[in-house]
Design an enzyme around this catalytic site. Structure first.
Site, PDB file in Angstrom:
ATOM      1  CG  HIS A  18      18.869  35.414  29.066  1.00 57.15           C
ATOM      2  ND1 HIS A  18      19.210  36.428  29.934  1.00 57.15           N
ATOM      3  CD2 HIS A  18      17.752  35.852  28.423  1.00 57.15           C
ATOM      4  CE1 HIS A  18      18.365  37.437  29.810  1.00 57.15           C
ATOM      5  NE2 HIS A  18      17.453  37.105  28.915  1.00 57.15           N
ATOM      6  CE  LYS A  42      15.768  49.897  25.528  1.00 55.54           C
ATOM      7  NZ  LYS A  42      15.527  48.445  25.475  1.00 55.54           N
ATOM      8  NE  ARG A  91      10.647  35.608  31.192  1.00 50.98           N
ATOM      9  CZ  ARG A  91      11.334  36.747  31.182  1.00 50.98           C
ATOM     10  NH1 ARG A  91      12.128  37.044  32.186  1.00 50.98           N
ATOM     11  NH2 ARG A  91      11.235  37.584  30.177  1.00 50.98           N
ATOM     12  CB  SER A 129      17.658  41.092  32.590  1.00 48.62           C
ATOM     13  OG  SER A 129      18.108  40.048  31.774  1.00 48.62           O
TER      14      SER A 129
HETATM   15  P1  ADP Z   1      14.466  41.573  25.220  1.00 48.29           P
HETATM   16  O1  ADP Z   1      14.828  42.908  25.782  1.00 48.29           O
HETATM   17  O2  ADP Z   1      14.726  41.453  23.752  1.00 48.29           O
HETATM   18  O3  ADP Z   1      13.128  41.033  25.600  1.00 48.29           O
HETATM   19  P2  ADP Z   1      15.756  39.829  27.140  1.00 48.29           P
HETATM   20  O4  ADP Z   1      17.220  39.811  27.331  1.00 48.29           O
HETATM   21  O5  ADP Z   1      14.932  40.336  28.243  1.00 48.29           O
HETATM   22  O6  ADP Z   1      15.577  40.621  25.781  1.00 48.29           O
HETATM   23  O7  ADP Z   1      15.244  38.367  26.767  1.00 48.29           O
HETATM   24  C1  ADP Z   1      15.647  37.709  25.601  1.00 48.29           C
HETATM   25  C2  ADP Z   1      14.735  36.523  25.385  1.00 48.29           C
HETATM   26  O8  ADP Z   1      14.947  35.577  26.433  1.00 48.29           O
HETATM   27  C3  ADP Z   1      13.250  36.868  25.416  1.00 48.29           C
HETATM   28  O9  ADP Z   1      12.568  36.068  24.480  1.00 48.29           O
HETATM   29  C4  ADP Z   1      12.818  36.519  26.830  1.00 48.29           C
HETATM   30  O10 ADP Z   1      11.443  36.160  26.879  1.00 48.29           O
HETATM   31  C5  ADP Z   1      13.714  35.304  27.072  1.00 48.29           C
HETATM   32  N1  ADP Z   1      13.934  35.099  28.492  1.00 48.29           N
HETATM   33  C6  ADP Z   1      14.335  35.991  29.417  1.00 48.29           C
HETATM   34  N2  ADP Z   1      14.394  35.434  30.641  1.00 48.29           N
HETATM   35  C7  ADP Z   1      14.007  34.139  30.484  1.00 48.29           C
HETATM   36  C8  ADP Z   1      13.823  33.040  31.388  1.00 48.29           C
HETATM   37  N3  ADP Z   1      14.027  33.168  32.693  1.00 48.29           N
HETATM   38  N4  ADP Z   1      13.413  31.859  30.867  1.00 48.29           N
HETATM   39  C9  ADP Z   1      13.193  31.741  29.534  1.00 48.29           C
HETATM   40  N5  ADP Z   1      13.322  32.740  28.648  1.00 48.29           N
HETATM   41  C10 ADP Z   1      13.721  33.930  29.107  1.00 48.29           C
END
Ligand code: ADP
Length: 161
Positions: A18, A42, A91, A129
């Site tokens: 992130h 949630k 990803r 995450s």
């Molecule tokens: P959501 O629940 O909205 O998908 P996340 O917190 O999981 O939120 O992810 C937010 C954004 O960051 C998403 O677009 C996700 O694809 C991206 N993201 C998460 N992990 C990575 C990573 N390791 N590399 C690049 N982008 C990521």
């Protein structure tokens, strides 16, 4: 016109992946708001406040990046900030279907809003995450997967359990 982008997500917890996306977005846009999605239905691993606070610590070296939270429709939040761009990360393979769908729906709801994707870095391709939550909960070494301020909050959360 100032180019403002919103980078929304759950960030539960924020990871190095992130942070990398936020850092790269900060180079392309004049201003970036990392927006933590708050969903009262949630029960997150880190509280809304913890996620916002540790993200603020993580991006404090980036003068054009701020952190906020929002609930409800993303496009409503984007419009409330008069922004035109949404930043998301991709990803390999796993994210595509969902991200494509969200971008399409958001465009239908707000045609002036463009979703911009940042490809993950090689080393963060398998970093999610949920993996961090699982490793941390099971007592594994999660510290190399998250920024320092996030590791501190996770340690605190684990101690409270
Ligand atoms: P959501 O629940 O909205 O998908 P996340 O917190 O999981 O939120 O992810 C937010 C954004 O960051 C998403 O677009 C996700 O694809 C991206 N993201 C998460 N992990 C990575 C990573 N390791 N590399 C690049 N982008 C990521």
């Amino acid at each position: 016109m100032r180019r403002l982008a919103i980078y929304p997500g759950s960030f539960d917890p924020p990871t190095l992946g992130h942070l990398d996306v936020a850092e790269r977005a900060a180079q392309l846009f004049d201003e970036v708001i990392v927006a933590v999605g708050v969903n009262s239905a949630k029960s997150p691993f880190l509280t809304d406040e913890e996620r916002v606070d540790c993200l603020k610590e993580c991006v404090k070296h980036l003068p054009n990046v701020s952190v906020d939270s929002f609930s409800g429709l993303l496009v409503d939040y984007v419009r409330s900030k008069s922004a035109r761009s949404v930043v998301r990360g991709l990803r390999a393979t796993a994210d595509f279907e969902y991200e494509f769908q969200m971008a399409m729906v958001n465009r239908r709801l707000a045609s002036e809003v463009e979703t911009v994707f940042f490809m993950t870095k090689w080393e963060y391709n398998y970093l999610t995450s949920s993996i961090v939550r699982e490793v941390a909960t099971l007592g594994g070494d999660f510290e190399t997967l998250v920024p320092g301020p996030v590791a501190e909050v996770i340690h605190r959360t684990l101690r409270k359990r």
